[in-house]
Design a protein around this motif. Sequence first.
Motif, mmCIF file in Angstrom:
data_model
loop_
_atom_site.group_PDB
_atom_site.id
_atom_site.type_symbol
_atom_site.label_atom_id
_atom_site.label_comp_id
_atom_site.label_asym_id
_atom_site.label_seq_id
_atom_site.Cartn_x
_atom_site.Cartn_y
_atom_site.Cartn_z
ATOM 1 N N PHE A 43 0.828 -1.216 0.000
ATOM 2 C CA PHE A 43 0.000 0.000 0.000
ATOM 3 C C PHE A 43 0.861 1.265 0.000
ATOM 4 O O PHE A 43 0.536 2.270 0.626
ATOM 5 N N GLU A 44 1.959 1.204 -0.725
ATOM 6 C CA GLU A 44 2.952 2.273 -0.741
ATOM 7 C C GLU A 44 2.357 3.633 -1.107
ATOM 8 O O GLU A 44 2.634 4.643 -0.451
ATOM 9 N N THR A 45 1.524 3.670 -2.146
ATOM 10 C CA THR A 45 0.974 4.959 -2.582
ATOM 11 C C THR A 45 -0.011 5.522 -1.555
ATOM 12 O O THR A 45 -0.063 6.737 -1.345
ATOM 13 N N ILE A 46 -0.773 4.656 -0.923
ATOM 14 C CA ILE A 46 -1.717 5.115 0.098
ATOM 15 C C ILE A 46 -0.968 5.596 1.327
ATOM 16 O O ILE A 46 -1.289 6.642 1.913
ATOM 17 N N ARG A 47 0.061 4.884 1.709
ATOM 18 C CA ARG A 47 0.817 5.236 2.909
ATOM 19 C C ARG A 47 1.615 6.522 2.723
ATOM 20 O O ARG A 47 2.048 7.143 3.699
ATOM 21 N N ALA A 48 1.815 6.922 1.477
ATOM 22 C CA ALA A 48 2.554 8.163 1.205
ATOM 23 C C ALA A 48 1.704 9.402 1.455
ATOM 24 O O ALA A 48 2.231 10.510 1.582
ATOM 25 N N ALA A 49 0.388 9.206 1.531
ATOM 26 C CA ALA A 49 -0.516 10.342 1.741
ATOM 27 C C ALA A 49 -0.642 10.662 3.231
ATOM 28 O O ALA A 49 -0.797 9.755 4.047
ATOM 29 N N PRO A 50 -0.561 11.946 3.596
ATOM 30 C CA PRO A 50 -0.696 12.327 5.011
ATOM 31 C C PRO A 50 -2.047 11.903 5.583
ATOM 32 O O PRO A 50 -3.063 11.961 4.894
ATOM 33 N N ASN A 52 -3.144 8.941 6.359
ATOM 34 C CA ASN A 52 -3.692 7.646 5.948
ATOM 35 C C ASN A 52 -3.782 6.705 7.158
ATOM 36 O O ASN A 52 -3.007 6.833 8.114
ATOM 37 N N PRO A 53 -4.715 5.741 7.153
ATOM 38 C CA PRO A 53 -4.924 4.883 8.328
ATOM 39 C C PRO A 53 -3.747 3.985 8.680
ATOM 40 O O PRO A 53 -3.628 3.560 9.834
#
Length: 203
Positions: A43-50, A52-53
């Motif tokens: 989930f690299e792209t999701i985790r890059a967003a401030p 994120n859960p």
Amino acid sequence: MKQVSTISGRAIPLGLKNVDTDVIIPAHWLKTVSREGLGKGAFETIRAAPGNPFDVEDFAGAPILIAGDNFGCGSSREHAAWAMLDMGLTAVIAPSFSDIFSGNAFKNGILAVELPQEQVDRLLEVAKDHPITIDLENQVVTTPFQDRFAFEVDPFRKHCLLNGLDEIGLTLERDAAIETHEKKRADSLPWLDAPTRTRREHA
């Protein structure tokens, strides 16, 4: 493969629909055939967003992920299941799953629980502050608030997960029958065990 019976703990309330396997583990992580370390890319792209859960401290090491409809769509990369296992996930709850992802998850010891959208929505709300329990033996998801959501699971997959049986384990369950067959074959077709000799030479 580890046995899967009761999974209890915090659940990451992702809730996104159509999360494909490239989101679960981006293509540039597919150069390895090892399962170790893939959790770093999950989930690299999701985790890059401030915000994120995955970055919420309370969800560190959570064994359950709650996702949206059509989870695991896209290409049929088994690395997606490997990456999820490597980051500590052993169950995913969603309204529906890609068939290929569901198969890969099962073969790697990840329980995919399919529930109606309204029940998933309720679990997403509970998961923000409270743990969730998945009981595979009784096929039910429960919360501290007496929510009780029954789910269906293929009997064969349930047997394999409860007993920690992958394809090798299933084969070894029939070890005695395999040995009996091999002995009978060796007695009746001995030339098969001596490929350099002909059937006539054994006659």
